[in-house]
Design an enzyme around this catalytic site. Structure first.
Site, mmCIF file in Angstrom:
data_model
loop_
_atom_site.group_PDB
_atom_site.id
_atom_site.type_symbol
_atom_site.label_atom_id
_atom_site.label_comp_id
_atom_site.label_asym_id
_atom_site.label_seq_id
_atom_site.Cartn_x
_atom_site.Cartn_y
_atom_site.Cartn_z
ATOM 1 C CE LYS A 67 -1.716 -0.595 -5.691
ATOM 2 N NZ LYS A 67 -1.037 0.212 -4.723
HETATM 3 N N1 PMP Z 1 -6.967 -3.447 -1.390
HETATM 4 C C1 PMP Z 1 -6.126 -4.493 -1.839
HETATM 5 C C2 PMP Z 1 -6.851 -5.984 -1.907
HETATM 6 C C3 PMP Z 1 -4.793 -4.189 -1.975
HETATM 7 O O1 PMP Z 1 -4.062 -5.159 -2.429
HETATM 8 C C4 PMP Z 1 -4.355 -2.980 -1.928
HETATM 9 C C5 PMP Z 1 -3.054 -2.630 -2.414
HETATM 10 N N2 PMP Z 1 -2.136 -3.307 -1.437
HETATM 11 C C6 PMP Z 1 -5.148 -1.797 -1.327
HETATM 12 C C7 PMP Z 1 -6.700 -2.209 -1.009
HETATM 13 C C8 PMP Z 1 -5.029 -0.646 -1.066
HETATM 14 O O2 PMP Z 1 -4.548 0.244 -2.073
HETATM 15 P P1 PMP Z 1 -3.387 1.515 -2.208
HETATM 16 O O3 PMP Z 1 -2.124 0.662 -2.037
HETATM 17 O O4 PMP Z 1 -3.703 2.159 -2.960
HETATM 18 O O5 PMP Z 1 -3.603 2.042 -0.618
#
Ligand code: PMP
Length: 363
Positions: A67
């Site tokens: 992120k």
């Molecule tokens: N894995 C973790 C640990 C996250 O914090 C996030 C984001 N909330 C994601 C995966 C997913 O990423 P995205 O928001 O780009 O879908």
């Protein structure tokens, strides 16, 4: 010349090191250190499947997660649109990782940072946010259609301040743009364009959507895209049923992933998704422990879920393929849970961990 096993030592006793030829050039500050993460071939799982299972080491970003990229892009977007001026405040609703990325970017750029997050998230993430100088509001975890949902509270907080912006990571497409412009091209370059499959879970959907868009277009449709979902999330059933947002049953130990709606980040790319997989928590937690034991890789449950999905995808596509997924963040952010015997027991997951791996549950 003597060999110590680690490095060659000359007769005079000086170590003669092999020159490092792939060292990156110096970069400028936190923002400069973002991205260009390694693509890690998971040896044991590749042997088992007969395909190459590659995992993009996003936990090696300077703020520790995938992120960081979205955090930088939403802040740059706000700056370019003139929504924030020097000394202003960035406000966001987040499961934690976007907040941590934002807190770093805010420190680096001189903004204040206010974070709303569901109080179900790990203490480690809350502690880290506060150590990075963010103002943190853990709030009850209620659905998006409830006005008390953490995102709506973040939006109202930003409105109440002068020179403040709610970066709105779920529906702000600067998020997916980060992955169209950086993560996707990096993967393509790292594999010389030989990418047969890509899979990952979604929170905002920015990672999956952005990478899917880049890989599908650049491979002229060759790269298959699978969405990976934890139990309790709606997108698996959405893809499988061809557009019904029905199944909200179940819950998951994974943090940061799972979604009850098609966000604006996902919307332009949802038709690029070829199939979906639903991964039970038992498989994800077992993979957390396997990655540590077999590869020395210490990552959280969403990363482990992604790797389970990559293995499933390899089985579906047949041997000899290059399958890519994402290692989203490190296990440090969850270790009081994932490596606690008591916590595993409370979630009914003790038996999911094979006997020879139980030694890692040391808390
Ligand atoms: N894995 C973790 C640990 C996250 O914090 C996030 C984001 N909330 C994601 C995966 C997913 O990423 P995205 O928001 O780009 O879908």
């Amino acid at each position: 010349m003597l060999s110590t096993g680690l490095t060659a030592v000359s007769k005079r006793g000086y170590a003669t090191f092999k020159p490092v030829i792939s060292a990156a050039k110096p970069v400028d500050g936190f923002v400069g250190a973002l991205g260009n993460t390694p693509l890690i071939r998971l040896k044991r799982l590749s042997e088992e499947t007969g395909s190459n299972i590659y995992a993009k080491g996003e936990y090696m970003n300077p703020g520790g997660s995938v992120k960081d990229r979205a955090a930088l892009y939403v802040v740059k977007d706000a700056e370019e649109k003139g929504l924030i001026k020097p000394g202003g405040t960035i406000v966001e609703g987040t499961a934690g990782n976007t907040g941590i990325g934002l807190a770093h970017v805010c420190r680096a750029k001189g903004y204040k940072c206010v974070i709303y997050m569901p109080n179900t998230q790990s203490q480690e993430k809350i502690d880290l946010l506060r150590m990075l100088g963010a103002e943190v509001y853990p709030v009850p975890a209620v659905a998006f259609d409830n006005p008390q949902n953490y995102n709506h509270q973040a939006a109202r907080h930003a409105e109440s301040l002068e020179n403040a912006v709610w970066t709105n990571q779920f529906d702000n497409t600067a998020n997916r743009q980060a992955h169209i412009e950086t993560t996707g091209p990096e993967i393509w370059k790292q594999l010389d364009g030989k990418v047969d499959g890509f899979t990952c879970a979604t929170g905002t959907g920015g990672t999956l959507a952005g990478i899917a868009r880049f890989l599908k277009e650049t491979s002229k449709g060759h790269t298959k895209i699978f969405l990976a979902d934890p139990p309790g999330s709606c997108l698996y059933s959405y893809i499988k049923s061809g557009g019904q947002l029905t199944d909200r049953s179940g819950s998951s130990i994974t943090e940061g992933i799972g979604q009850g709606r098609v966000t604006e980040n996902l919307k332009p790319d949802i038709e690029l998704i070829d199939d979906a997989l639903q991964i039970p928590d038992e498989e994800s937690i077992k993979m957390v422990y396997r990655l540590l034991d077999e590869e020395g890789i210490y990552v959280g449950a969403s990363s482990a879920l992604n790797v389970v999905a990559a293995v499933e995808m390899a089985k579906k596509l047949g041997p000899g393929k290059n399958i890519v997924t994402i290692l989203c963040d490190g296990a440090y952010r969850y270790q009081s849970r994932l490596f606690s015997k008591k916590w595993l027991e409370s979630k009914g997951l003790t038996d999911a961990i094979p006997e020879h791996l139980k030694k890692y549950a040391t808390l």
